[in-house]
Scaffold this motif. Sequence first.
Motif, PDB file in Angstrom:
ATOM      1  N   TYR A  43      -2.488  -3.447  13.248  1.00 51.34           N
ATOM      2  CA  TYR A  43      -3.827  -3.175  12.716  1.00 51.34           C
ATOM      3  C   TYR A  43      -4.235  -4.353  11.839  1.00 51.34           C
ATOM      4  O   TYR A  43      -3.525  -4.722  10.901  1.00 51.34           O
ATOM      5  CB  TYR A  43      -3.819  -1.880  11.908  1.00 51.34           C
ATOM      6  N   VAL A  44      -5.378  -4.956  12.157  1.00 47.42           N
ATOM      7  CA  VAL A  44      -5.906  -6.080  11.387  1.00 47.42           C
ATOM      8  C   VAL A  44      -7.068  -5.585  10.550  1.00 47.42           C
ATOM      9  O   VAL A  44      -8.078  -5.102  11.077  1.00 47.42           O
ATOM     10  CB  VAL A  44      -6.350  -7.222  12.317  1.00 47.42           C
ATOM     11  N   CYS A  45      -6.933  -5.702   9.233  1.00 45.52           N
ATOM     12  CA  CYS A  45      -7.905  -5.160   8.287  1.00 45.52           C
ATOM     13  C   CYS A  45      -8.830  -6.262   7.776  1.00 45.52           C
ATOM     14  O   CYS A  45      -8.376  -7.333   7.388  1.00 45.52           O
ATOM     15  CB  CYS A  45      -7.170  -4.526   7.111  1.00 45.52           C
ATOM     16  N   VAL A  46     -10.134  -5.979   7.777  1.00 43.25           N
ATOM     17  CA  VAL A  46     -11.110  -6.925   7.229  1.00 43.25           C
ATOM     18  C   VAL A  46     -12.043  -6.235   6.242  1.00 43.25           C
ATOM     19  O   VAL A  46     -13.179  -6.665   6.030  1.00 43.25           O
ATOM     20  CB  VAL A  46     -11.915  -7.623   8.349  1.00 43.25           C
ATOM     21  N   ARG A  47     -11.562  -5.175   5.620  1.00 47.26           N
ATOM     22  CA  ARG A  47     -12.341  -4.454   4.609  1.00 47.26           C
ATOM     23  C   ARG A  47     -11.859  -4.811   3.198  1.00 47.26           C
ATOM     24  O   ARG A  47     -10.660  -4.731   2.920  1.00 47.26           O
ATOM     25  CB  ARG A  47     -12.224  -2.942   4.792  1.00 47.26           C
ATOM     26  N   ALA A  95      -7.728   4.175   4.509  1.00 49.73           N
ATOM     27  CA  ALA A  95      -8.136   5.284   5.365  1.00 49.73           C
ATOM     28  C   ALA A  95      -8.329   4.827   6.810  1.00 49.73           C
ATOM     29  O   ALA A  95      -7.965   5.542   7.754  1.00 49.73           O
ATOM     30  CB  ALA A  95      -9.423   5.908   4.825  1.00 49.73           C
ATOM     31  N   GLU A  96      -8.893   3.634   6.984  1.00 58.18           N
ATOM     32  CA  GLU A  96      -9.077   3.115   8.339  1.00 58.18           C
ATOM     33  C   GLU A  96      -7.721   2.876   9.016  1.00 58.18           C
ATOM     34  O   GLU A  96      -7.547   3.171  10.205  1.00 58.18           O
ATOM     35  CB  GLU A  96      -9.885   1.825   8.301  1.00 58.18           C
ATOM     36  N   HIS A  97      -6.796   2.327   8.266  1.00 59.57           N
ATOM     37  CA  HIS A  97      -5.446   2.115   8.783  1.00 59.57           C
ATOM     38  C   HIS A  97      -4.864   3.422   9.310  1.00 59.57           C
ATOM     39  O   HIS A  97      -4.331   3.491  10.428  1.00 59.57           O
ATOM     40  CB  HIS A  97      -4.566   1.540   7.661  1.00 59.57           C
ATOM     41  N   GLU A  98      -4.987   4.473   8.515  1.00 60.74           N
ATOM     42  CA  GLU A  98      -4.453   5.774   8.923  1.00 60.74           C
ATOM     43  C   GLU A  98      -5.201   6.323  10.131  1.00 60.74           C
ATOM     44  O   GLU A  98      -4.593   6.927  11.027  1.00 60.74           O
ATOM     45  CB  GLU A  98      -4.526   6.756   7.759  1.00 60.74           C
ATOM     46  N   SER A  99      -6.518   6.097  10.188  1.00 61.65           N
ATOM     47  CA  SER A  99      -7.300   6.561  11.340  1.00 61.65           C
ATOM     48  C   SER A  99      -6.810   5.911  12.627  1.00 61.65           C
ATOM     49  O   SER A  99      -6.636   6.580  13.657  1.00 61.65           O
ATOM     50  CB  SER A  99      -8.788   6.255  11.137  1.00 61.65           C
ATOM     51  N   PHE A 100      -6.585   4.614  12.588  1.00 64.29           N
ATOM     52  CA  PHE A 100      -6.086   3.918  13.770  1.00 64.29           C
ATOM     53  C   PHE A 100      -4.682   4.394  14.138  1.00 64.29           C
ATOM     54  O   PHE A 100      -4.379   4.601  15.320  1.00 64.29           O
ATOM     55  CB  PHE A 100      -6.093   2.405  13.542  1.00 64.29           C
ATOM     56  N   ARG A 101      -3.830   4.548  13.151  1.00 65.54           N
ATOM     57  CA  ARG A 101      -2.459   4.997  13.436  1.00 65.54           C
ATOM     58  C   ARG A 101      -2.480   6.333  14.161  1.00 65.54           C
ATOM     59  O   ARG A 101      -1.814   6.524  15.191  1.00 65.54           O
ATOM     60  CB  ARG A 101      -1.649   5.118  12.150  1.00 65.54           C
ATOM     61  N   LEU A 135      -4.040   6.135  17.751  1.00 66.25           N
ATOM     62  CA  LEU A 135      -3.144   5.482  18.700  1.00 66.25           C
ATOM     63  C   LEU A 135      -1.931   6.339  19.039  1.00 66.25           C
ATOM     64  O   LEU A 135      -1.213   6.061  20.003  1.00 66.25           O
ATOM     65  CB  LEU A 135      -2.668   4.140  18.133  1.00 66.25           C
ATOM     66  N   GLY A 136      -1.701   7.370  18.234  1.00 66.14           N
ATOM     67  CA  GLY A 136      -0.530   8.211  18.441  1.00 66.14           C
ATOM     68  C   GLY A 136       0.755   7.535  18.052  1.00 66.14           C
ATOM     69  O   GLY A 136       1.830   7.836  18.598  1.00 66.14           O
ATOM     70  N   ALA A 137       0.661   6.598  17.091  1.00 65.37           N
ATOM     71  CA  ALA A 137       1.829   5.824  16.680  1.00 65.37           C
ATOM     72  C   ALA A 137       2.486   6.451  15.445  1.00 65.37           C
ATOM     73  O   ALA A 137       1.785   6.838  14.509  1.00 65.37           O
ATOM     74  CB  ALA A 137       1.426   4.389  16.367  1.00 65.37           C
ATOM     75  N   PRO A 138       3.806   6.545  15.410  1.00 67.33           N
ATOM     76  CA  PRO A 138       4.468   7.054  14.205  1.00 67.33           C
ATOM     77  C   PRO A 138       4.281   6.127  13.009  1.00 67.33           C
ATOM     78  O   PRO A 138       4.312   6.554  11.852  1.00 67.33           O
ATOM     79  CB  PRO A 138       5.941   7.155  14.618  1.00 67.33           C
ATOM     80  N   ALA A 139       4.101   4.831  13.291  1.00 66.55           N
ATOM     81  CA  ALA A 139       3.842   3.845  12.242  1.00 66.55           C
ATOM     82  C   ALA A 139       2.999   2.734  12.854  1.00 66.55           C
ATOM     83  O   ALA A 139       2.998   2.535  14.076  1.00 66.55           O
ATOM     84  CB  ALA A 139       5.144   3.285  11.689  1.00 66.55           C
ATOM     85  N   LEU A 140       2.259   2.029  12.001  1.00 66.00           N
ATOM     86  CA  LEU A 140       1.378   0.969  12.492  1.00 66.00           C
ATOM     87  C   LEU A 140       1.384  -0.173  11.493  1.00 66.00           C
ATOM     88  O   LEU A 140       0.934  -0.019  10.348  1.00 66.00           O
ATOM     89  CB  LEU A 140      -0.048   1.516  12.665  1.00 66.00           C
ATOM     90  N   ASP A 141       1.900  -1.319  11.900  1.00 69.35           N
ATOM     91  CA  ASP A 141       1.925  -2.479  11.015  1.00 69.35           C
ATOM     92  C   ASP A 141       0.500  -2.905  10.658  1.00 69.35           C
ATOM     93  O   ASP A 141      -0.451  -2.672  11.425  1.00 69.35           O
ATOM     94  CB  ASP A 141       2.648  -3.645  11.676  1.00 69.35           C
ATOM     95  N   ARG A 142       0.358  -3.557   9.515  1.00 64.69           N
ATOM     96  CA  ARG A 142      -0.974  -3.900   8.987  1.00 64.69           C
ATOM     97  C   ARG A 142      -0.991  -5.343   8.489  1.00 64.69           C
ATOM     98  O   ARG A 142      -0.027  -5.807   7.880  1.00 64.69           O
ATOM     99  CB  ARG A 142      -1.305  -2.939   7.841  1.00 64.69           C
ATOM    100  N   GLU A 192     -11.970   4.915  16.294  1.00 66.19           N
ATOM    101  CA  GLU A 192     -10.780   5.443  15.616  1.00 66.19           C
ATOM    102  C   GLU A 192     -11.020   6.681  14.770  1.00 66.19           C
ATOM    103  O   GLU A 192     -10.077   7.396  14.425  1.00 66.19           O
ATOM    104  CB  GLU A 192     -10.155   4.345  14.736  1.00 66.19           C
ATOM    105  N   VAL A 193     -12.272   6.962  14.426  1.00 65.55           N
ATOM    106  CA  VAL A 193     -12.533   7.962  13.395  1.00 65.55           C
ATOM    107  C   VAL A 193     -12.790   9.366  13.937  1.00 65.55           C
ATOM    108  O   VAL A 193     -13.373   9.548  15.004  1.00 65.55           O
ATOM    109  CB  VAL A 193     -13.736   7.554  12.514  1.00 65.55           C
ATOM    110  N   THR A 194     -12.391  10.353  13.149  1.00 65.74           N
ATOM    111  CA  THR A 194     -12.848  11.731  13.297  1.00 65.74           C
ATOM    112  C   THR A 194     -14.088  11.897  12.424  1.00 65.74           C
ATOM    113  O   THR A 194     -14.370  11.033  11.563  1.00 65.74           O
ATOM    114  CB  THR A 194     -11.780  12.722  12.829  1.00 65.74           C
ATOM    115  N   PRO A 195     -14.849  12.977  12.589  1.00 65.99           N
ATOM    116  CA  PRO A 195     -15.982  13.198  11.680  1.00 65.99           C
ATOM    117  C   PRO A 195     -15.561  13.213  10.211  1.00 65.99           C
ATOM    118  O   PRO A 195     -16.255  12.671   9.350  1.00 65.99           O
ATOM    119  CB  PRO A 195     -16.527  14.559  12.132  1.00 65.99           C
ATOM    120  N   GLN A 196     -14.431  13.832   9.919  1.00 64.60           N
ATOM    121  CA  GLN A 196     -13.952  13.883   8.533  1.00 64.60           C
ATOM    122  C   GLN A 196     -13.635  12.474   8.021  1.00 64.60           C
ATOM    123  O   GLN A 196     -13.931  12.133   6.869  1.00 64.60           O
ATOM    124  CB  GLN A 196     -12.708  14.773   8.442  1.00 64.60           C
TER     125      GLN A 196
END
Length: 237
Positions: free
Chosen positions: A6-10, A18-24, A27-34, A187-191
């Motif tokens: 996950y590449v963050c530009v915020r 929160a975006e990091h967690e949304s992507f994780r 993607l269905g990933a147990p963990a996601l590097d950032r 990546e996002v849900t409404p919440q």
Amino acid sequence: MASILYVCVRPEQGAADAEHESFRRALGAPALDRWDLLDQPLDPSVADRYDGVVVGGSPFNVVAEERSDLQRRVENDLERLAQDAVAEHLAGMFTCYSIGVVTRMLGGTVGTAVPESTRATSIRITAAAADDPLFGASAPEMSVLTAHKEGSIEPPPGAVLLATNDDCPVQAYRVGGRLYATQFHPEVTPQDFVGRMAYYRTTGYFDPHEYDLTAERVLASSPTGTDLLRRFAGLVG
């Protein structure tokens, strides 16, 4: 298992987390590097270390008349990632702000004539996307969440238009078999989206006096953009 970065530009830490967690989750990933591009330049070895990258949104704008040295460096790094995806050294999903970076890199035009406010919107899957591994299964249309000030009226040279609507004609495209770009947020849900709204309440993505109404409408929506990221994870794998 394939490795995705996950590449963050915020710049807003809470929104970035929160975006990091949304992507994780999407993607269905147990963990996601950032990798936070605002904090450190891109390591050239990323294309060798990861099978895919997902790039989030940003309050930056490609068409801004004045772009800081930081923004220019970030955009140069994103272009390098996009070039790696074009060359199929890795798979890339570039969303919202970063679709503008990719479009400009490919020789396309980005402007402010086709903005979309914070909302759920319907996009049409194009005939050219019928056999696309990400978008084909979502035909003929899908609901997504969007909020952007800039966009394009036609895809850049060499790109296959995958999704469109009347308000913003270029909603998604593919270059080759490994680079995807979306104007919307898959990546996002409404919440998730309502949580993000709190960080950008006065930045022009929606009328701040209609915050509660906008949030209510978003929460009542049923977007299916996360389906694309699950399929992207499968493509990378």
